[in-house]
Write a protein that holds these residues in place. Structure first.
Motif, PDB file in Angstrom:
ATOM      1  N   LYS A   1      24.630  -9.165 -44.987  1.00  0.00           N
ATOM      2  CA  LYS A   1      23.638  -8.022 -45.205  1.00  0.00           C
ATOM      3  C   LYS A   1      24.580  -7.063 -45.442  1.00  0.00           C
TER       4      LYS A   1
ATOM      5  N   CYS B   1      26.199 -15.744 -46.996  1.00  0.00           N
ATOM      6  CA  CYS B   1      25.256 -14.361 -47.248  1.00  0.00           C
ATOM      7  C   CYS B   1      25.714 -13.291 -46.156  1.00  0.00           C
TER       8      CYS B   1
ATOM      9  N   VAL C   1      18.189  -2.835 -46.282  1.00  0.00           N
ATOM     10  CA  VAL C   1      19.353  -3.535 -46.330  1.00  0.00           C
ATOM     11  C   VAL C   1      19.081  -4.825 -47.461  1.00  0.00           C
ATOM     12  N   LYS C   2      20.131  -4.975 -47.935  1.00  0.00           N
ATOM     13  CA  LYS C   2      19.969  -6.123 -48.965  1.00  0.00           C
ATOM     14  C   LYS C   2      20.976  -7.498 -48.739  1.00  0.00           C
ATOM     15  N   LYS C   3      20.558  -8.510 -48.852  1.00  0.00           N
ATOM     16  CA  LYS C   3      21.230  -9.814 -48.726  1.00  0.00           C
ATOM     17  C   LYS C   3      22.035 -10.155 -50.012  1.00  0.00           C
TER      18      LYS C   3
END
Length: 89
Positions: A44, A42, A54-56
């Motif tokens: 960010k 994963c 921010v998206k993961k």
């Protein structure tokens, strides 16, 4: 230099020397194998248009590698390609 200061300095040096290998072992033990293409990793990523959002994003190592390869190819084509050959320039 006083004896107390010498002992304190020596203690600090010894603590540092003992802490560095222990920290290196922890880092090496926590790293997963780099060769496992099915492992999910994963990252960010910043959301465009926002300084805070921010998206993961989670993908397998093989998917991340394919994404990097596609991005690299796109940049290479845009730098090397001529606008006259491409439609819609």
């Amino acid at each position: 230099m006083s004896p107390f200061a010498r002992v304190t300095a020596l203690g600090a040096v010894i603590a540092f020397v003992l802490a560095v290998p222990a920290a290196a072992e922890d880092t090496a033990a926590s790293k997963p194998k780099k060769g496992d293409p099915d492992e999910v990793v994963c990252e960010k990523q910043e959301v465009l248009g926002s300084r805070l959002a921010v998206k993961k994003v989670c993908k397998t190592r093989a998917q991340w590698e394919e994404q990097r390869r596609a991005d690299r190819d796109l940049v290479h084509k845009s730098q090397m390609g001529s606008c006259a050959r491409q439609a819609g320039c």
